[in-house]
Design a protein around this motif. Structure first.
Motif, PDB file in Angstrom:
ATOM      1  N   GLY A 368       0.774  -1.139   0.302  1.00 34.97           N
ATOM      2  CA  GLY A 368      -0.277  -0.256  -0.363  1.00 34.97           C
ATOM      3  C   GLY A 368       0.889   1.201  -0.230  1.00 34.97           C
ATOM      4  O   GLY A 368       0.563   2.469   0.182  1.00 34.97           O
ATOM      5  N   SER A 369       2.312   0.893  -0.173  1.00 37.22           N
ATOM      6  CA  SER A 369       2.911   2.334  -0.628  1.00 37.22           C
ATOM      7  C   SER A 369       3.134   2.701  -1.944  1.00 37.22           C
ATOM      8  O   SER A 369       3.242   1.817  -2.500  1.00 37.22           O
ATOM      9  CB  SER A 369       4.551   2.389   0.292  1.00 37.22           C
ATOM     10  OG  SER A 369       5.085   1.115   0.172  1.00 37.22           O
ATOM     11  N   THR A 370       4.029   3.602  -1.849  1.00 35.50           N
ATOM     12  CA  THR A 370       4.884   3.885  -3.145  1.00 35.50           C
ATOM     13  C   THR A 370       6.151   2.701  -3.654  1.00 35.50           C
ATOM     14  O   THR A 370       6.364   2.805  -4.915  1.00 35.50           O
ATOM     15  CB  THR A 370       5.026   4.967  -3.704  1.00 35.50           C
ATOM     16  OG1 THR A 370       6.210   5.884  -2.542  1.00 35.50           O
ATOM     17  CG2 THR A 370       4.236   6.183  -3.177  1.00 35.50           C
ATOM     18  N   SER A 371       6.298   1.997  -2.786  1.00 33.27           N
ATOM     19  CA  SER A 371       7.732   1.588  -2.743  1.00 33.27           C
ATOM     20  C   SER A 371       7.871  -0.097  -3.763  1.00 33.27           C
ATOM     21  O   SER A 371       6.310  -0.028  -4.228  1.00 33.27           O
ATOM     22  CB  SER A 371       8.000   1.210  -1.258  1.00 33.27           C
ATOM     23  OG  SER A 371       8.708   1.738  -0.542  1.00 33.27           O
ATOM     24  N   GLY A 372       8.661  -0.717  -3.963  1.00 31.92           N
ATOM     25  CA  GLY A 372       8.735  -1.936  -4.708  1.00 31.92           C
ATOM     26  C   GLY A 372       8.977  -2.636  -4.466  1.00 31.92           C
ATOM     27  O   GLY A 372       8.858  -2.462  -2.679  1.00 31.92           O
TER      28      GLY A 372
END
Length: 513
Positions: A368-372
């Motif tokens: 749910g974050s912008t991380s991969g």
């Protein structure tokens, strides 16, 4: 079985083109303000993409609005394809307005432009440009914009501003949003998407203001706020954030930005509402914080007691203590959140610290974050399932579920996580071999093999630079065209969490439509 509704697929793809055209028109205003002679380039690109989107929406407007789960996967994949192809236009059209000796003209090739655009939208952040400071301001802004809209996902933006999607919006959201599940902060999926984007926009403006008042000019502050909150990495400087190595305040702002970018945005929404107890009760958040603190402590010990004493006569001074802490925290958060910014080349420290950073390539930030990356929650579930398996061996007749956030997980979720992890590792191994063959040939050295392993793990996890030949601060321009195309595919595959694309290659997906 119902046949595919191509009208709704084209209709929603047209909407994505309209949104992309809107951002191009914003870049047009930036070009006019700075007078970099590319206003007509962005205006032409925006109008062309906008007209194409309008035609697609107009001629498919009578299609049903509800979409099935299969159509949701297709819309996301087709939508990203249109997004990338249209996002290449500003680079292509700029050739008509720039001299032949300009860096864009010198580095122009279809493969290079595709790579740069894919790297932007997938929030990976590696570039084919060696000298980004020679790029026009509008192009720099466009690169950061692709980071920003790709970080949260333009599909999510579509759902946020188009409430007519209704139930269909859920299928798109689940097909594109990161993680094994999507935390809902509102009963309606459109409101969830809207609130997430409002948080995203608010954080971008907040951090842009902090960077500006911390010493950056407004242009650099805006670009880095868009790029870093998306956990991407495009910069307006050749040195990246090392350009501000003497500004401790800006470095701590970057750390805070990367940490929040790697945190579940639903939890950030709860933080804004003051529900701190719910945040700490989230098991993944505790693991995320614990991972950062534990790894930072290990790197700190290496910096303070081994590495920095070789460069300073004041071995154990307070200055070295703070610098060691800041440097270790910065790079741990940077790699763990898949932002991959660097205050210095951390690969020149110790072999063991390089191995630790490489291990972080395979963890990633929160769901749910912008991380991969694989994400923290999947690792938590894998560890819990492994621990429970020991109990099952001792008590074969007992029903012992895997528990997460004090709730029993359905076995299908555990199977999904295991399948994702296995697929991730298989794709990484196969792509590493292909990368080595495409970029180095059959006579590759051991160093070439290590580079292949790190760069494929980096692109598949949307991290950015690898370790070694293509480490921090280096461009990807010297890669072969085949290697660039492979990395582009891996970036898209990682951004859409593997299954969204791979499911399209299964016979069952098409047989049941």
């Amino acid at each position: 079985m119902k046949s595919l509704n191509f009208k709704v697929i084209l209709n929603l793809s047209g909407v994505l083109l309209l949104l992309n055209a809107l951002f191009m028109l914003i870049a047009t205003c930036v070009s006019i303000y700075f007078g970099d002679h590319l206003s007509y380039s962005f205006l032409f690109s925006g109008c062309l993409v906008g007209i194409g989107g309008l035609l697609m929406v107009y001629f498919t407007k009578d299609g049903r609005k509800h979409i099935s789960k299969r159509e949701g996967y297709i819309v996301v994949c087709v939508g990203w394809l249109f997004l990338i192809l249209s996002g290449c236009l500003p680079y292509v059209s700029s050739l008509f307005f720039l001299p032949n000796d300009h860096i864009i003209s010198q580095n122009f090739s279809v493969v290079n432009i595709v790579y740069e655009t894919v790297s932007g939208y997938t929030a990976t952040g590696t570039s084919i440009y060696d000298n980004v400071e020679s790029l026009p301001k509008s192009i720099l802004f466009w690169r950061s914009t692709t980071n920003w809209i790709g970080g949260m996902g333009i599909i999510v933006l579509t759902i946020a501003i188009l409430p007519f999607l209704g139930i269909g919006g859920r299928q798109l959201f689940m097909a594109e949003a990161p993680g094994i599940h999507t935390d809902k902060i509102h009963p309606r999926i459109t409101e969830t998407a809207k609130n997430l984007w409002l948080v995203y926009l608010g954080l971008t403006l907040f951090f842009a203001a902090l960077l500006y008042f911390g010493g950056m000019n407004l242009f650099d502050a805006t670009n880095h706020a868009m790029s870093v909150i998306a956990t991407a990495g495009f910069s307006t400087k050749n040195e990246g954030v090392m350009y501000w190595n003497n500004n401790i305040f800006i470095q701590y702002v970057f750390i805070f930005m990367m940490f929040l970018g790697g945190t579940n945005f639903a939890l950030i929404y709860l933080m804004i509402k003051g529900q701190f107890k719910k945040i700490w009760n989230n098991e993944e958040f505790r693991w995320w914080v614990g991972l950062i603190l534990m790894t930072t402590f290990i790197i700190f010990l290496a910096l303070f007691y081994i590495i920095y004493p070789n460069y300073s006569t004041e071995t154990y001074s307070w200055t070295n203590l703070e610098h060691s802490f800041r440097n270790s925290l910065f790079h741990v958060v940077s790699i763990a959140s898949t932002t991959a910014l660097a205050m210095e080349d951390y690969t020149n420290w110790l072999s063991v610290t390089t191995l630790i950073f490489f291990a972080l390539f395979f963890i990633g930030g929160s769901a749910g974050s912008t991380s991969g990356g694989i994400t923290v929650i999947r690792h938590v579930i894998l560890l819990k399932n492994s621990w429970v398996e020991f109990k099952r061996i001792l008590h074969p007749n007992a029903i012992i579920p895997v528990r997460y956030n004090k709730r029993s997980l359905h076995q299908s979720i555990v199977f999904h996580v295991m399948a994702f992890f296995v697929m991730f590792m298989i794709i990484w191994i196969i792509s590493s071999i292909l990368f080595g063959l495409l970029n180095y040939g059959v006579t590759m050295s051991f160093q070439n093999i290590l580079t292949s392993l790190t760069i494929t793990a980096s692109t598949l996890g949307n991290i950015g630079p690898g370790i070694g030949e293509y480490g921090p601060g280096t461009s990807m321009n010297s890669l072969s065209d085949g290697a660039k195309l492979l990395c582009s595919f891996l970036m898209i595959l990682g951004r859409l969490e593997l299954f969204t694309i791979l499911i399209l290659f299964t016979p069952a997906f098409w047989r049941n439509t």
